[in-house]
Write an enzyme that holds these catalytic residues in place. Structure first.
Site, PDB file in Angstrom:
ATOM      1  N   MET A  18       0.819  -1.215   0.000  1.00  0.00           N
ATOM      2  CA  MET A  18       0.000   0.000   0.000  1.00  0.00           C
ATOM      3  C   MET A  18       0.847   1.257   0.000  1.00  0.00           C
ATOM      4  O   MET A  18       0.514   2.237  -0.672  1.00  0.00           O
ATOM      5  CB  MET A  18      -0.932   0.015   1.223  1.00  0.00           C
ATOM      6  CG  MET A  18      -2.161  -0.839   1.068  1.00  0.00           C
ATOM      7  SD  MET A  18      -3.472  -0.352   2.226  1.00  0.00           S
ATOM      8  CE  MET A  18      -2.653  -0.545   3.804  1.00  0.00           C
ATOM      9  N   ASP A  37      11.387   3.282   4.696  1.00  0.00           N
ATOM     10  CA  ASP A  37      11.180   1.858   4.950  1.00  0.00           C
ATOM     11  C   ASP A  37      12.481   1.300   5.508  1.00  0.00           C
ATOM     12  O   ASP A  37      13.549   1.910   5.337  1.00  0.00           O
ATOM     13  CB  ASP A  37      10.810   1.116   3.653  1.00  0.00           C
ATOM     14  CG  ASP A  37       9.953  -0.112   3.895  1.00  0.00           C
ATOM     15  OD1 ASP A  37      10.433  -1.049   4.558  1.00  0.00           O
ATOM     16  OD2 ASP A  37       8.800  -0.133   3.431  1.00  0.00           O
ATOM     17  N   ASP A  60      13.694   3.340  10.632  1.00  0.00           N
ATOM     18  CA  ASP A  60      13.054   2.520  11.653  1.00  0.00           C
ATOM     19  C   ASP A  60      12.017   3.404  12.333  1.00  0.00           C
ATOM     20  O   ASP A  60      12.365   4.318  13.081  1.00  0.00           O
ATOM     21  CB  ASP A  60      14.093   2.023  12.659  1.00  0.00           C
ATOM     22  CG  ASP A  60      13.484   1.293  13.843  1.00  0.00           C
ATOM     23  OD1 ASP A  60      12.244   1.083  13.853  1.00  0.00           O
ATOM     24  OD2 ASP A  60      14.231   0.938  14.771  1.00  0.00           O
ATOM     25  N   VAL A  61      10.730   3.140  12.098  1.00  0.00           N
ATOM     26  CA  VAL A  61       9.693   4.040  12.611  1.00  0.00           C
ATOM     27  C   VAL A  61       9.595   4.030  14.134  1.00  0.00           C
ATOM     28  O   VAL A  61       8.997   4.928  14.732  1.00  0.00           O
ATOM     29  CB  VAL A  61       8.303   3.715  12.013  1.00  0.00           C
ATOM     30  CG1 VAL A  61       8.289   3.980  10.519  1.00  0.00           C
ATOM     31  CG2 VAL A  61       7.853   2.298  12.345  1.00  0.00           C
ATOM     32  N   ASN A  87       1.973   4.750   7.356  1.00  0.00           N
ATOM     33  CA  ASN A  87       1.522   3.526   6.703  1.00  0.00           C
ATOM     34  C   ASN A  87       2.216   2.268   7.227  1.00  0.00           C
ATOM     35  O   ASN A  87       1.656   1.176   7.131  1.00  0.00           O
ATOM     36  CB  ASN A  87       1.758   3.652   5.193  1.00  0.00           C
ATOM     37  CG  ASN A  87       1.479   2.370   4.449  1.00  0.00           C
ATOM     38  OD1 ASN A  87       0.329   2.019   4.203  1.00  0.00           O
ATOM     39  ND2 ASN A  87       2.532   1.648   4.076  1.00  0.00           N
ATOM     40  N   TYR A 150      -2.141  -7.072  16.845  1.00  0.00           N
ATOM     41  CA  TYR A 150      -2.466  -6.213  15.708  1.00  0.00           C
ATOM     42  C   TYR A 150      -3.707  -5.373  16.015  1.00  0.00           C
ATOM     43  O   TYR A 150      -3.709  -4.148  15.856  1.00  0.00           O
ATOM     44  CB  TYR A 150      -2.700  -7.073  14.472  1.00  0.00           C
ATOM     45  CG  TYR A 150      -2.942  -6.278  13.204  1.00  0.00           C
ATOM     46  CD1 TYR A 150      -1.901  -5.594  12.577  1.00  0.00           C
ATOM     47  CD2 TYR A 150      -4.218  -6.202  12.637  1.00  0.00           C
ATOM     48  CE1 TYR A 150      -2.119  -4.869  11.412  1.00  0.00           C
ATOM     49  CE2 TYR A 150      -4.439  -5.483  11.480  1.00  0.00           C
ATOM     50  CZ  TYR A 150      -3.388  -4.816  10.868  1.00  0.00           C
ATOM     51  OH  TYR A 150      -3.614  -4.095   9.724  1.00  0.00           O
ATOM     52  N   LYS A 154      -4.056  -1.219  16.424  1.00  0.00           N
ATOM     53  CA  LYS A 154      -4.851  -0.485  15.450  1.00  0.00           C
ATOM     54  C   LYS A 154      -6.013   0.263  16.110  1.00  0.00           C
ATOM     55  O   LYS A 154      -6.421   1.328  15.629  1.00  0.00           O
ATOM     56  CB  LYS A 154      -5.341  -1.427  14.348  1.00  0.00           C
ATOM     57  CG  LYS A 154      -4.215  -1.954  13.454  1.00  0.00           C
ATOM     58  CD  LYS A 154      -3.404  -0.824  12.814  1.00  0.00           C
ATOM     59  CE  LYS A 154      -2.391  -1.329  11.812  1.00  0.00           C
ATOM     60  NZ  LYS A 154      -1.641  -0.234  11.151  1.00  0.00           N
ATOM     61  N   THR A 185      -1.686  -7.199  -0.347  1.00  0.00           N
ATOM     62  CA  THR A 185      -0.342  -6.723  -0.015  1.00  0.00           C
ATOM     63  C   THR A 185       0.490  -7.873   0.519  1.00  0.00           C
ATOM     64  O   THR A 185      -0.038  -8.933   0.877  1.00  0.00           O
ATOM     65  CB  THR A 185      -0.394  -5.618   1.066  1.00  0.00           C
ATOM     66  OG1 THR A 185      -0.816  -6.217   2.308  1.00  0.00           O
ATOM     67  CG2 THR A 185      -1.345  -4.501   0.685  1.00  0.00           C
ATOM     68  N   THR A 193      -1.194 -18.050   5.649  1.00  0.00           N
ATOM     69  CA  THR A 193      -2.369 -17.169   5.633  1.00  0.00           C
ATOM     70  C   THR A 193      -3.166 -17.236   4.332  1.00  0.00           C
ATOM     71  O   THR A 193      -4.306 -16.794   4.292  1.00  0.00           O
ATOM     72  CB  THR A 193      -1.960 -15.702   5.869  1.00  0.00           C
ATOM     73  OG1 THR A 193      -1.132 -15.274   4.777  1.00  0.00           O
ATOM     74  CG2 THR A 193      -1.223 -15.534   7.185  1.00  0.00           C
TER      75      THR A 193
END
Length: 244
Positions: A18, A37, A60-61, A87, A150, A154, A185, A193
């Site tokens: 994305m 990234d 590295d966020v 993102n 997760y 979120k 993605t 998965t």
């Protein structure tokens, strides 16, 4: 004339998926874009393909010093920052009983801490210039339950968006969250998965998984002046899942 002519955007987690779709659309709409990234090769290759309007920064966020470096390089290269798209995100295809504390902390650092640091870092220059748009990519699982870890992060992104929007609104800075459903993605292509995703797609009212570009068009709307009176809000792009 592009919807983002003269604007400068930072997009995290943009080497693929994305984030890369957002970057391509933003460039086509006239923006200068800093893509970040941890995947250096893929990020640099994308920046090269997109041309002089794009700068790649390894990032590295979860690191506050990395965020400051990204901001410094953005301003040094393009002079300002008008848009942030938070993102970057991860998940693990594990059950509650199988998630380790280290797994949980890693999800928290990237999904929640990384988003917080991004909002905090760009808030100062955006407030100083009197405008800006921050788009936090949450998830359908920021509205309804899903995988532990997760989902938790979120939901937190959703709440953080509202709190930041209220604080920054008087300065002309808008903050909104986007809640994608199942998107095509690399995140949903992890080992183990694929079968589950195919089965889940059958339950989606629109009967298909979304393309990243379908989310990008919504992100563009929130980044641009088209959404000038929207802040602190959730925007859902899930094929109708949450309407059931």
């Amino acid at each position: 004339m592009g919807k983002l002519d003269g604007k400068v955007a930072i997009i995290t987690g943009a080497a693929q998926g994305m984030g890369a779709a957002h970057a391509r659309l933003f460039v086509s709409e006239g923006a200068k874009v800093v893509i970040t990234d941890i995947k250096e090769d893929e990020g640099q290759q994308l920046a090269t393909r997109l041309g002089d309007s794009v700068l790649f920064v390894k990032h590295d966020v979860a690191s506050e010093s990395d965020w400051q470096r990204v901001l410094d390089q953005t301003i040094a290269t393009f002079g300002k920052v008008d848009i942030l798209v938070n993102n970057a995100g991860i998940t693990f295809a594990k059950r509650l009983q199988d998630i380790s504390a280290d797994d949980y902390v890693k999800i928290f650092k990237i999904n929640q801490l990384g988003t917080f640091l991004g909002v905090k870092t760009v808030a100062k220059p955006m407030v100083a210039q009197g405008f800006g748009s921050i788009v936090n990519i949450s998830s359908l699982n920021g509205l309804v339950g899903g995988a532990v870890g997760y989902t938790d992060t979120k939901f937190a992104v959703r709440g953080m968006t509202k709190a930041a929007a209220l604080e920054l609104a008087p300065a002309g800075v808008r903050v909104n969250s986007v809640h994608p459903g199942v998107i095509e993605t690399p995140m949903i292509s992890q080992p183990g998965t694929e079968a589950a995703v195919k089965e889940f797609a059958k339950t989606i009212p629109l009967r298909r998984i979304a393309k990243p570009e379908e989310v990008s068009k919504l992100v563009l709307y929130l980044a641009s002046a088209d959404s000038s009176y929207s802040t602190g809000a959730e925007f859902v792009v899930d094929g109708g899942i949450s309407a059931q």
